[in-house]
Design a protein around this motif. Structure first.
Motif, PDB file in Angstrom:
ATOM      1  N   ILE A   1     -44.311  -5.712 -22.823  1.00 40.50           N
ATOM      2  CA  ILE A   1     -44.541  -5.006 -21.558  1.00 40.50           C
ATOM      3  C   ILE A   1     -44.506  -5.989 -20.393  1.00 40.50           C
ATOM      4  O   ILE A   1     -43.939  -5.703 -19.331  1.00 40.50           O
ATOM      5  N   ALA A   2     -45.085  -7.164 -20.595  1.00 33.90           N
ATOM      6  CA  ALA A   2     -45.104  -8.177 -19.532  1.00 33.90           C
ATOM      7  C   ALA A   2     -43.705  -8.664 -19.181  1.00 33.90           C
ATOM      8  O   ALA A   2     -43.472  -9.144 -18.061  1.00 33.90           O
ATOM      9  N   SER A   3     -42.759  -8.517 -20.106  1.00 30.26           N
ATOM     10  CA  SER A   3     -41.399  -9.006 -19.878  1.00 30.26           C
ATOM     11  C   SER A   3     -40.468  -7.956 -19.268  1.00 30.26           C
ATOM     12  O   SER A   3     -39.317  -8.279 -18.947  1.00 30.26           O
ATOM     13  N   LEU A   4     -40.944  -6.735 -19.101  1.00 30.46           N
ATOM     14  CA  LEU A   4     -40.068  -5.658 -18.649  1.00 30.46           C
ATOM     15  C   LEU A   4     -39.374  -5.972 -17.328  1.00 30.46           C
ATOM     16  O   LEU A   4     -38.171  -5.738 -17.166  1.00 30.46           O
ATOM     17  N   ARG A   5     -40.127  -6.495 -16.376  1.00 33.11           N
ATOM     18  CA  ARG A   5     -39.539  -6.772 -15.056  1.00 33.11           C
ATOM     19  C   ARG A   5     -38.565  -7.956 -15.077  1.00 33.11           C
ATOM     20  O   ARG A   5     -37.712  -8.071 -14.202  1.00 33.11           O
ATOM     21  N   LEU A   6     -38.692  -8.798 -16.080  1.00 31.30           N
ATOM     22  CA  LEU A   6     -37.796  -9.948 -16.175  1.00 31.30           C
ATOM     23  C   LEU A   6     -36.395  -9.531 -16.616  1.00 31.30           C
ATOM     24  O   LEU A   6     -35.407 -10.203 -16.316  1.00 31.30           O
ATOM     25  N   THR A   7     -36.336  -8.414 -17.342  1.00 33.92           N
ATOM     26  CA  THR A   7     -35.047  -7.968 -17.885  1.00 33.92           C
ATOM     27  C   THR A   7     -34.472  -6.755 -17.156  1.00 33.92           C
ATOM     28  O   THR A   7     -33.322  -6.394 -17.386  1.00 33.92           O
ATOM     29  N   ALA A   8     -35.252  -6.133 -16.273  1.00 32.74           N
ATOM     30  CA  ALA A   8     -34.780  -4.926 -15.577  1.00 32.74           C
ATOM     31  C   ALA A   8     -33.776  -5.275 -14.486  1.00 32.74           C
ATOM     32  O   ALA A   8     -33.908  -6.305 -13.805  1.00 32.74           O
ATOM     33  N   ASP A   9     -32.766  -4.415 -14.306  1.00 33.05           N
ATOM     34  CA  ASP A   9     -31.800  -4.631 -13.230  1.00 33.05           C
ATOM     35  C   ASP A   9     -32.171  -3.770 -12.020  1.00 33.05           C
ATOM     36  O   ASP A   9     -33.180  -3.059 -12.030  1.00 33.05           O
ATOM     37  N   SER A  10     -31.359  -3.825 -10.971  1.00 29.82           N
ATOM     38  CA  SER A  10     -31.675  -3.137  -9.713  1.00 29.82           C
ATOM     39  C   SER A  10     -31.581  -1.618  -9.820  1.00 29.82           C
ATOM     40  O   SER A  10     -32.053  -0.910  -8.936  1.00 29.82           O
ATOM     41  N   ARG A  11     -31.001  -1.126 -10.900  1.00 28.44           N
ATOM     42  CA  ARG A  11     -30.870   0.324 -11.096  1.00 28.44           C
ATOM     43  C   ARG A  11     -32.024   0.888 -11.919  1.00 28.44           C
ATOM     44  O   ARG A  11     -32.043   2.060 -12.239  1.00 28.44           O
ATOM     45  N   THR A  12     -32.966   0.030 -12.253  1.00 27.81           N
ATOM     46  CA  THR A  12     -34.119   0.436 -13.065  1.00 27.81           C
ATOM     47  C   THR A  12     -35.399   0.273 -12.269  1.00 27.81           C
ATOM     48  O   THR A  12     -35.613  -0.756 -11.631  1.00 27.81           O
ATOM     49  N   PHE A  13     -36.261   1.300 -12.314  1.00 24.91           N
ATOM     50  CA  PHE A  13     -37.563   1.213 -11.645  1.00 24.91           C
ATOM     51  C   PHE A  13     -38.643   1.297 -12.710  1.00 24.91           C
ATOM     52  O   PHE A  13     -38.624   2.182 -13.567  1.00 24.91           O
ATOM     53  N   ILE A  14     -39.591   0.382 -12.637  1.00 25.70           N
ATOM     54  CA  ILE A  14     -40.673   0.339 -13.619  1.00 25.70           C
ATOM     55  C   ILE A  14     -41.953   0.893 -13.001  1.00 25.70           C
ATOM     56  O   ILE A  14     -42.405   0.430 -11.956  1.00 25.70           O
ATOM     57  N   VAL A  15     -42.519   1.892 -13.655  1.00 28.82           N
ATOM     58  CA  VAL A  15     -43.791   2.480 -13.239  1.00 28.82           C
ATOM     59  C   VAL A  15     -44.872   1.959 -14.167  1.00 28.82           C
ATOM     60  O   VAL A  15     -44.855   2.241 -15.368  1.00 28.82           O
ATOM     61  N   ASP A  16     -45.805   1.192 -13.634  1.00 24.78           N
ATOM     62  CA  ASP A  16     -46.872   0.656 -14.471  1.00 24.78           C
ATOM     63  C   ASP A  16     -47.765   1.769 -15.008  1.00 24.78           C
ATOM     64  O   ASP A  16     -47.809   2.871 -14.465  1.00 24.78           O
ATOM     65  N   GLN A  17     -48.470   1.472 -16.087  1.00 28.87           N
ATOM     66  CA  GLN A  17     -49.289   2.460 -16.784  1.00 28.87           C
ATOM     67  C   GLN A  17     -50.179   3.225 -15.819  1.00 28.87           C
ATOM     68  O   GLN A  17     -50.850   2.650 -14.965  1.00 28.87           O
ATOM     69  N   GLY A  18     -50.169   4.559 -15.958  1.00 29.94           N
ATOM     70  CA  GLY A  18     -51.000   5.409 -15.125  1.00 29.94           C
ATOM     71  C   GLY A  18     -50.473   5.609 -13.714  1.00 29.94           C
ATOM     72  O   GLY A  18     -51.138   6.216 -12.883  1.00 29.94           O
ATOM     73  N   GLY A  19     -49.264   5.097 -13.433  1.00 28.62           N
ATOM     74  CA  GLY A  19     -48.711   5.243 -12.082  1.00 28.62           C
ATOM     75  C   GLY A  19     -49.321   4.290 -11.078  1.00 28.62           C
ATOM     76  O   GLY A  19     -49.312   4.562  -9.871  1.00 28.62           O
ATOM     77  N   ALA A  20     -49.847   3.155 -11.560  1.00 28.90           N
ATOM     78  CA  ALA A  20     -50.506   2.185 -10.668  1.00 28.90           C
ATOM     79  C   ALA A  20     -49.457   1.317  -9.977  1.00 28.90           C
ATOM     80  O   ALA A  20     -49.214   0.175 -10.365  1.00 28.90           O
ATOM     81  N   ILE A  21     -48.825   1.873  -8.955  1.00 27.72           N
ATOM     82  CA  ILE A  21     -47.792   1.152  -8.214  1.00 27.72           C
ATOM     83  C   ILE A  21     -48.112   1.193  -6.726  1.00 27.72           C
ATOM     84  O   ILE A  21     -48.709   2.149  -6.225  1.00 27.72           O
ATOM     85  N   GLY A  22     -47.707   0.142  -6.024  1.00 28.02           N
ATOM     86  CA  GLY A  22     -47.969   0.084  -4.593  1.00 28.02           C
ATOM     87  C   GLY A  22     -47.320   1.220  -3.823  1.00 28.02           C
ATOM     88  O   GLY A  22     -47.838   1.663  -2.796  1.00 28.02           O
ATOM     89  N   GLU A  23     -46.194   1.735  -4.351  1.00 25.43           N
ATOM     90  CA  GLU A  23     -45.499   2.851  -3.699  1.00 25.43           C
ATOM     91  C   GLU A  23     -46.346   4.117  -3.652  1.00 25.43           C
ATOM     92  O   GLU A  23     -46.052   5.043  -2.882  1.00 25.43           O
ATOM     93  N   ALA A  24     -47.386   4.173  -4.473  1.00 24.71           N
ATOM     94  CA  ALA A  24     -48.259   5.351  -4.481  1.00 24.71           C
ATOM     95  C   ALA A  24     -48.980   5.544  -3.144  1.00 24.71           C
ATOM     96  O   ALA A  24     -49.417   6.654  -2.819  1.00 24.71           O
ATOM     97  N   LYS A  25     -49.097   4.474  -2.382  1.00 24.29           N
ATOM     98  CA  LYS A  25     -49.827   4.527  -1.111  1.00 24.29           C
ATOM     99  C   LYS A  25     -49.284   5.609  -0.186  1.00 24.29           C
ATOM    100  O   LYS A  25     -50.054   6.330   0.464  1.00 24.29           O
TER     101      LYS A  25
END
Length: 290
Positions: A116-140
């Motif tokens: 799970i910690a490596s997900l952002r290291l391998t994701a490209d610009s067409r992929t968005f990762i939502v952390d567990q429970g929707g804890a993302i800054g975009e939620a603001k």
């Protein structure tokens, strides 16, 4: 969009008010709709794939699956290995999310955290990762929209003019935190439903500094998340008799804390998640509690 409505309920003689975010959408509702608001407004062409991770009965998982279907995005969801019981009983949120097109990938327990910690290291610009429970800054942004709705409904008289206390239960604390930041003139009550007060503060502090109007009510005792408790079932039944169904994972703990530690008029923000009650009620029934 039409604002979610306001209901009045009575619980153990206490009158409480509820903002019905649970009615926004059958699957994409409650605080998950607010957290995913920014992604919902994002053009479908921006991403191909949404990736997330967590438990198999997560409300966030189901909401993301519903969003991905609407946006025509692929959705990949990682969990630890399923138990034999989970494999045999594909029900509740997990079954609904699979039906919506979610791709489920199991990880060995020992490898889960590192992967799970490596997900952002391998994701490209067409992929968005939502952390567990929707804890993302975009939620603001979504919580700021909710705040504006509350202000508008108070001006219109839909919310009583003397209500200046809000309440929402917390997993990661994202909803409570951003709501408190958006409405500094209100008290925002929450309680930790996963872990203790210290853990909740740690999760919220990773997103923003905790404001003074955010009040964390400690639970009556140490509750283990998603474990059946007789007192939670009793609160659920009483709330159901009041005319509104709430989830069995978060709401009972929050209402218990409100009844014991507050006395003013409060507007409870319905978190949604009632689709998960199907599997939880089955677990209560297996214990002989109904």
């Amino acid at each position: 969009m039409q604002y979610s409505s306001i209901s009045k309920i009575t619980l153990e003689g206490r009158v409480l008010f509820v903002k019905r975010d649970d009615l926004i959408d059958p699957h994409l509702a409650g605080n998950k709709y607010r957290k995913l608001y920014t992604l919902l407004q994002t053009p479908s062409s921006t991403y191909d794939t949404i990736v997330s991770y967590g438990g198999t009965q997560s409300n966030a998982m189901l909401a993301i699956a519903a969003m991905a279907q609407k946006k025509e995005w692929n959705f990949t969801y990682y969990t630890k290995q399923l138990s034999q019981t989970q494999r045999k009983q594909l029900s509740g949120n997990f079954a609904h999310a699979l039906a919506l097109g979610m791709e489920h990938i199991e990880l060995e327990d020992a490898l889960y955290r590192e992967y799970i910690a490596s997900l952002r290291l391998t994701a490209d610009s067409r992929t968005f990762i939502v952390d567990q429970g929707g804890a993302i800054g975009e939620a603001k942004v979504g919580l700021e929209v909710l705040a504006q709705e509350i202000i508008a409904q108070k001006k219109s008289g839909a919310i009583e003019s003397d209500i200046y206390s809000l309440s929402t239960p917390s997993g990661t604390g994202t909803t409570a935190l951003f709501l408190a930041l958006a409405l500094p003139e209100y008290k925002v009550y929450t309680t930790p439903c996963i872990g203790d007060v210290a853990y909740l503060k740690e999760q919220m502090s990773a997103l923003a500094e905790l404001p003074k109007n955010l009040i964390i009510l400690p639970p009556k005792k140490k509750y283990h998340f998603a474990k059946p408790y007789k007192e939670f079932l009793e609160i659920y039944k009483k709330l159901l008799k009041s005319g509104v169904e709430f989830d069995l994972l978060y709401a009972p703990s929050m209402f218990e804390a409100l009844l014991e530690q507050t006395n003013e008029k409060i507007l409870y923000i319905h978190s949604g998640g009632v689709s998960g009650n199907e599997s939880m009620l089955a677990r209560y029934s297996q214990k002989g509690w109904s």
